[in-house]
Design an enzyme around this catalytic site. Structure first.
Site, PDB file in Angstrom:
ATOM      1  N   TYR A  19       0.472  -1.752  -1.000  1.00 48.71           N
ATOM      2  CA  TYR A  19      -0.900  -1.622  -1.487  1.00 48.71           C
ATOM      3  C   TYR A  19      -1.629  -0.531  -0.726  1.00 48.71           C
ATOM      4  O   TYR A  19      -1.252  -0.176   0.387  1.00 48.71           O
ATOM      5  CB  TYR A  19      -1.634  -2.967  -1.360  1.00 48.71           C
ATOM      6  N   CYS A  20      -2.673  -0.033  -1.351  1.00 51.18           N
ATOM      7  CA  CYS A  20      -3.497   1.040  -0.815  1.00 51.18           C
ATOM      8  C   CYS A  20      -3.798   0.763   0.666  1.00 51.18           C
ATOM      9  O   CYS A  20      -4.171  -0.355   0.999  1.00 51.18           O
ATOM     10  CB  CYS A  20      -4.790   1.134  -1.620  1.00 51.18           C
ATOM     11  N   PRO A  21      -3.581   1.754   1.515  1.00 49.89           N
ATOM     12  CA  PRO A  21      -3.274   3.171   1.255  1.00 49.89           C
ATOM     13  C   PRO A  21      -1.792   3.519   1.376  1.00 49.89           C
ATOM     14  O   PRO A  21      -1.443   4.692   1.346  1.00 49.89           O
ATOM     15  CB  PRO A  21      -4.065   3.886   2.347  1.00 49.89           C
TER      16      PRO A  21
END
Length: 81
Positions: A19-21
């Site tokens: 998941y981000c980042p």
């Protein structure tokens, strides 16, 4: 060009489960090892990549050739600028 699932590419990066980042950080690292004009296929499961990948390409001068969704997976083809 066809869709990401049936097109030619020079390298593949699978960021499924991240998941981000993290997907964008891994993309930065991967493109460092590639040459301009080469195509990177990215597989992701994070819906935020639908926003982040186009911004990544725009900011760094890469071309987003294709983008599609298959169930929970997002596929991208990026030509390095």
């Amino acid at each position: 060009m066809g869709t990401p699932s049936d097109s030619a590419f020079d390298a593949e990066l699978d960021t499924t489960g991240l998941y981000c980042p993290e997907p964008i950080m891994l993309m930065h690292n991967r493109v460092r090892d590639m040459r301009p004009g080469e195509v990177l296929k990215v597989i992701a499961s994070d819906p935020a990549t639908t926003r982040d990948v186009p911004k990544f390409c725009n900011f760094l001068g890469h071309e987003l050739l294709a983008q599609e969704q298959h169930g929970d997976d997002y596929l991208y083809l990026i030509r390095l600028g």
